[in-house]
Design a protein around this motif. Structure first.
Motif, PDB file in Angstrom:
ATOM      1  N   ILE A 214       0.838  -1.198   0.000  1.00  0.00           N
ATOM      2  CA  ILE A 214       0.000   0.000   0.000  1.00  0.00           C
ATOM      3  C   ILE A 214       0.875   1.251   0.000  1.00  0.00           C
ATOM      4  CG2 ILE A 214      -1.701   1.325   1.314  1.00  0.00           C
ATOM      5  CD1 ILE A 214      -2.894  -1.266   2.278  1.00  0.00           C
ATOM      6  N   CYS A 215       0.770   2.011  -1.060  1.00  0.00           N
ATOM      7  CA  CYS A 215       1.467   3.292  -1.232  1.00  0.00           C
ATOM      8  C   CYS A 215       2.936   3.261  -0.799  1.00  0.00           C
ATOM      9  CB  CYS A 215       0.736   4.394  -0.461  1.00  0.00           C
ATOM     10  SG  CYS A 215       1.130   6.070  -1.034  1.00  0.00           S
ATOM     11  N   PRO A 216       3.772   2.446  -1.441  1.00  0.00           N
ATOM     12  CA  PRO A 216       5.174   2.334  -1.024  1.00  0.00           C
ATOM     13  C   PRO A 216       5.942   3.650  -1.043  1.00  0.00           C
ATOM     14  CG  PRO A 216       4.577   0.593  -2.572  1.00  0.00           C
ATOM     15  CD  PRO A 216       3.448   1.577  -2.581  1.00  0.00           C
ATOM     16  N   SER A 217       5.639   4.527  -1.984  1.00  0.00           N
ATOM     17  CA  SER A 217       6.394   5.774  -2.082  1.00  0.00           C
ATOM     18  C   SER A 217       6.279   6.609  -0.810  1.00  0.00           C
ATOM     19  CB  SER A 217       5.929   6.599  -3.290  1.00  0.00           C
ATOM     20  OG  SER A 217       4.534   6.841  -3.210  1.00  0.00           O
ATOM     21  N   MET A 218       5.128   6.525  -0.147  1.00  0.00           N
ATOM     22  CA  MET A 218       4.937   7.268   1.094  1.00  0.00           C
ATOM     23  C   MET A 218       5.082   6.379   2.321  1.00  0.00           C
ATOM     24  SD  MET A 218       4.330  10.037   2.843  1.00  0.00           S
ATOM     25  CE  MET A 218       3.768  11.307   1.707  1.00  0.00           C
ATOM     26  N   LEU A 219       4.551   5.178   2.269  1.00  0.00           N
ATOM     27  CA  LEU A 219       4.453   4.339   3.470  1.00  0.00           C
ATOM     28  C   LEU A 219       5.600   3.345   3.639  1.00  0.00           C
ATOM     29  CD1 LEU A 219       0.615   3.534   3.387  1.00  0.00           C
ATOM     30  CD2 LEU A 219       1.794   5.514   4.403  1.00  0.00           C
ATOM     31  N   GLY A 220       6.426   3.177   2.607  1.00  0.00           N
ATOM     32  CA  GLY A 220       7.548   2.253   2.728  1.00  0.00           C
ATOM     33  C   GLY A 220       8.503   2.681   3.828  1.00  0.00           C
ATOM     34  N   ASP A 221       9.104   1.684   4.526  1.00  0.00           N
ATOM     35  CA  ASP A 221      10.012   1.982   5.650  1.00  0.00           C
ATOM     36  C   ASP A 221       9.362   2.990   6.597  1.00  0.00           C
ATOM     37  OD1 ASP A 221      12.025   0.316   4.608  1.00  0.00           O
ATOM     38  OD2 ASP A 221      12.706   1.943   3.298  1.00  0.00           O
ATOM     39  N   ASP A 223       8.883   3.508   9.655  1.00  0.00           N
ATOM     40  CA  ASP A 223       9.496   4.074  10.856  1.00  0.00           C
ATOM     41  C   ASP A 223      10.772   4.857  10.572  1.00  0.00           C
ATOM     42  OD1 ASP A 223       7.566   3.189  12.670  1.00  0.00           O
ATOM     43  OD2 ASP A 223       8.464   1.179  12.725  1.00  0.00           O
ATOM     44  N   ALA A 224      11.233   4.811   9.326  1.00  0.00           N
ATOM     45  CA  ALA A 224      12.470   5.515   8.980  1.00  0.00           C
ATOM     46  C   ALA A 224      12.230   7.029   8.951  1.00  0.00           C
ATOM     47  CB  ALA A 224      12.977   5.050   7.622  1.00  0.00           C
ATOM     48  N   VAL A 225      13.111   7.741   9.620  1.00  0.00           N
ATOM     49  CA  VAL A 225      13.007   9.212   9.633  1.00  0.00           C
ATOM     50  C   VAL A 225      14.353   9.843   9.270  1.00  0.00           C
ATOM     51  CG1 VAL A 225      11.070   9.353  11.244  1.00  0.00           C
ATOM     52  CG2 VAL A 225      13.413   9.203  12.132  1.00  0.00           C
ATOM     53  N   ASP A 226      15.191   9.072   8.591  1.00  0.00           N
ATOM     54  CA  ASP A 226      16.479   9.615   8.170  1.00  0.00           C
ATOM     55  C   ASP A 226      16.279  10.588   7.013  1.00  0.00           C
ATOM     56  OD1 ASP A 226      16.298   8.103   5.734  1.00  0.00           O
ATOM     57  OD2 ASP A 226      16.906   6.330   6.881  1.00  0.00           O
ATOM     58  N   ALA A 227      17.365  11.169   6.553  1.00  0.00           N
ATOM     59  CA  ALA A 227      17.282  12.200   5.520  1.00  0.00           C
ATOM     60  C   ALA A 227      16.665  11.674   4.224  1.00  0.00           C
ATOM     61  CB  ALA A 227      18.676  12.766   5.254  1.00  0.00           C
ATOM     62  N   ALA A 228      17.052  10.450   3.846  1.00  0.00           N
ATOM     63  CA  ALA A 228      16.548   9.892   2.595  1.00  0.00           C
ATOM     64  C   ALA A 228      15.039   9.671   2.663  1.00  0.00           C
ATOM     65  CB  ALA A 228      17.270   8.587   2.280  1.00  0.00           C
ATOM     66  N   ALA A 229      14.573   9.083   3.785  1.00  0.00           N
ATOM     67  CA  ALA A 229      13.148   8.813   3.941  1.00  0.00           C
ATOM     68  C   ALA A 229      12.352  10.112   4.013  1.00  0.00           C
ATOM     69  CB  ALA A 229      12.906   7.966   5.184  1.00  0.00           C
ATOM     70  N   THR A 230      12.891  11.075   4.729  1.00  0.00           N
ATOM     71  CA  THR A 230      12.218  12.372   4.859  1.00  0.00           C
ATOM     72  C   THR A 230      12.118  13.072   3.509  1.00  0.00           C
ATOM     73  OG1 THR A 230      12.995  12.608   7.148  1.00  0.00           O
ATOM     74  CG2 THR A 230      12.302  14.615   5.999  1.00  0.00           C
ATOM     75  N   SER A 231      13.196  13.005   2.735  1.00  0.00           N
ATOM     76  CA  SER A 231      13.202  13.615   1.410  1.00  0.00           C
ATOM     77  C   SER A 231      12.195  12.931   0.487  1.00  0.00           C
ATOM     78  CB  SER A 231      14.603  13.536   0.809  1.00  0.00           C
ATOM     79  OG  SER A 231      14.605  14.019  -0.516  1.00  0.00           O
ATOM     80  N   ARG A 232      12.136  11.602   0.559  1.00  0.00           N
ATOM     81  CA  ARG A 232      11.196  10.841  -0.275  1.00  0.00           C
ATOM     82  C   ARG A 232       9.757  11.246   0.029  1.00  0.00           C
ATOM     83  NH1 ARG A 232       8.893   6.219   1.535  1.00  0.00           N
ATOM     84  NH2 ARG A 232      10.646   5.798   2.962  1.00  0.00           N
ATOM     85  N   ARG A 233       9.418  11.308   1.299  1.00  0.00           N
ATOM     86  CA  ARG A 233       8.031  11.677   1.667  1.00  0.00           C
ATOM     87  C   ARG A 233       7.722  13.110   1.271  1.00  0.00           C
ATOM     88  NH1 ARG A 233       9.707   9.154   6.767  1.00  0.00           N
ATOM     89  NH2 ARG A 233       9.310   6.919   6.522  1.00  0.00           N
ATOM     90  N   ALA A 234       8.718  13.977   1.365  1.00  0.00           N
ATOM     91  CA  ALA A 234       8.506  15.371   0.961  1.00  0.00           C
ATOM     92  C   ALA A 234       8.220  15.470  -0.534  1.00  0.00           C
ATOM     93  CB  ALA A 234       9.727  16.209   1.321  1.00  0.00           C
ATOM     94  N   ARG A 235       8.890  14.626  -1.323  1.00  0.00           N
ATOM     95  CA  ARG A 235       8.642  14.621  -2.760  1.00  0.00           C
ATOM     96  C   ARG A 235       7.227  14.164  -3.072  1.00  0.00           C
ATOM     97  NH1 ARG A 235      12.997  11.222  -5.857  1.00  0.00           N
ATOM     98  NH2 ARG A 235      11.707  11.928  -7.617  1.00  0.00           N
ATOM     99  N   ARG A 239       4.218  16.351  -4.737  1.00  0.00           N
ATOM    100  CA  ARG A 239       3.533  15.882  -5.948  1.00  0.00           C
ATOM    101  C   ARG A 239       2.019  15.900  -5.755  1.00  0.00           C
ATOM    102  NH1 ARG A 239       5.705  13.272 -10.308  1.00  0.00           N
ATOM    103  NH2 ARG A 239       7.467  14.593  -9.669  1.00  0.00           N
ATOM    104  N   VAL A 240       1.555  15.530  -4.583  1.00  0.00           N
ATOM    105  CA  VAL A 240       0.118  15.591  -4.295  1.00  0.00           C
ATOM    106  C   VAL A 240      -0.369  17.042  -4.382  1.00  0.00           C
ATOM    107  CG1 VAL A 240      -1.640  15.290  -2.499  1.00  0.00           C
ATOM    108  CG2 VAL A 240       0.023  13.481  -2.935  1.00  0.00           C
ATOM    109  N   ALA A 241       0.408  17.972  -3.837  1.00  0.00           N
ATOM    110  CA  ALA A 241       0.043  19.391  -3.916  1.00  0.00           C
ATOM    111  C   ALA A 241      -0.027  19.848  -5.375  1.00  0.00           C
ATOM    112  CB  ALA A 241       1.046  20.234  -3.137  1.00  0.00           C
ATOM    113  N   ASP A 242       0.927  19.389  -6.190  1.00  0.00           N
ATOM    114  CA  ASP A 242       0.933  19.742  -7.608  1.00  0.00           C
ATOM    115  C   ASP A 242      -0.290  19.155  -8.315  1.00  0.00           C
ATOM    116  OD1 ASP A 242       3.323  21.066  -7.231  1.00  0.00           O
ATOM    117  OD2 ASP A 242       4.557  19.402  -7.965  1.00  0.00           O
TER     118      ASP A 242
END
Length: 303
Positions: A214-221, A223-235, A239-242
């Motif tokens: 279910i929605c890997p781009s947002m929900l994958g990993d 519990d991860a809150v590192d820079a990579a995960a945070t950047s991915r969720r921000a993207r 995109r949803v805002a766009d």
């Protein structure tokens, strides 16, 4: 005819015309006349006709509803795990717990005058096909909620490009207008997926279900809150805002289209409004909140 007779006749005609002019001015609506009592030059009334009252473009009480979109409109995971539950759909469901848009608008006629053509997993590219199927019913109102799956991809890189999303939505509306030129369209904004992640990650069960895809781009990993995960969720969030901006702009260009003004995106879903199986899709209560937002938008007075 002698000169004196001619002058008396001319003066008599002038007095008759003057008297007629006074009479017309007094009565405002009696046809014009001359010395002989005829009509005015146009042959009709000289009084101005009132302008007809324009018919409002938007009808707040349509007589039928067809729904297109994705899993949210199918009531996915609202009643049982990994299952559609269209009876609780915000758009066309018949559950008293939801009081769907169709029920609010149509009452007892909803069962016979509403249709759900949404498909779980659908993306914007699928909308034109759904619209074609919905058009067969000749609905007076078409509800649209789609776009979450364009952001919910295997990765942020796999999300539907914004320009492509726009083109697909424009194509779908053109297809709709070709078959239903006077149908009204209600377009829901896409929910804030990042908020759904923030709420659902508190559930151990929810995170297990998320691992099923279910929605890997947002929900994958989750519990991860590192820079990579945070950047991915921000993207994904951007995109949803766009996408929501595209929905609003394309809809605005169609005089018979209304969006919710971002109300669904802004709605702060809590755990009570999320499925207790996946903590991501709306629960029955969440579906009811979506129905209320749609009803307010559809029935609002025209600007």
């Amino acid at each position: 005819m002698g000169r004196g007779v001619r002058e008396r006749t001319y003066r008599g005609r002038r007095r008759a015309r003057a008297g007629c002019a006074v009479l017309v001015a007094a009565l405002l609506g009696v046809g014009g006349c001359d010395a002989g009592g005829g009509s005015d030059a146009s042959g009709g009334s000289s009084s101005p006709k009132p302008s007809p009252t324009p018919t409002p473009v938007w009808d707040p009480s349509p007589g039928s509803v067809a729904a297109v979109g994705d899993s949210i409109t199918r009531g996915f995971d609202a009643c049982a795990v990994l299952s559609d539950c269209p009876e609780v759909s915000w758009a066309t469901g018949d559950s008293a717990k939801v009081d769907s848009l169709a029920v609010r608008l149509l009452g007892k006629k909803a069962a016979a005058r509403s249709w759900n053509h949404a498909v779980t997993g659908a993306r914007m590219a699928d909308l034109a096909g759904q619209v074609a199927r919905a058009a067969v019913h000749r609905p007076e109102l078409v509800t649209v909620m789609v776009g979450a799956n364009d952001a919910c991809r295997s990765s942020a890189a796999a999300m539907t490009p914004v320009a492509e999303f726009r083109e697909q939505f424009e194509d779908a509306l053109r297809a709709l207008r070709a078959k239903l030129p006077e149908a009204q369209v209600y377009v829901s904004s896409i929910p804030d997926l990042k908020r759904l992640w923030a709420q659902g990650r508190t559930s151990a069960l929810g995170k297990q279900v998320w691992k099923l895809g279910i929605c890997p781009s947002m929900l994958g990993d989750a519990d991860a809150v590192d820079a990579a995960a945070t950047s991915r969720r921000a993207r994904v969030e951007q995109r949803v805002a766009d996408y929501n901006e595209v929905l609003a702009e394309v809809c605005e260009a169609d005089e018979r289209c209304r969006t919710d003004g971002g109300a669904v995106y802004d709605y702060r879903f809590g755990t009570g409004q999320l499925s207790h199986w996946d903590w991501f899709h709306p629960s029955v209560d969440g579906q009811a909140r979506l129905a209320a937002i749609a009803y307010r938008t559809v029935t609002a007075k025209q600007d």
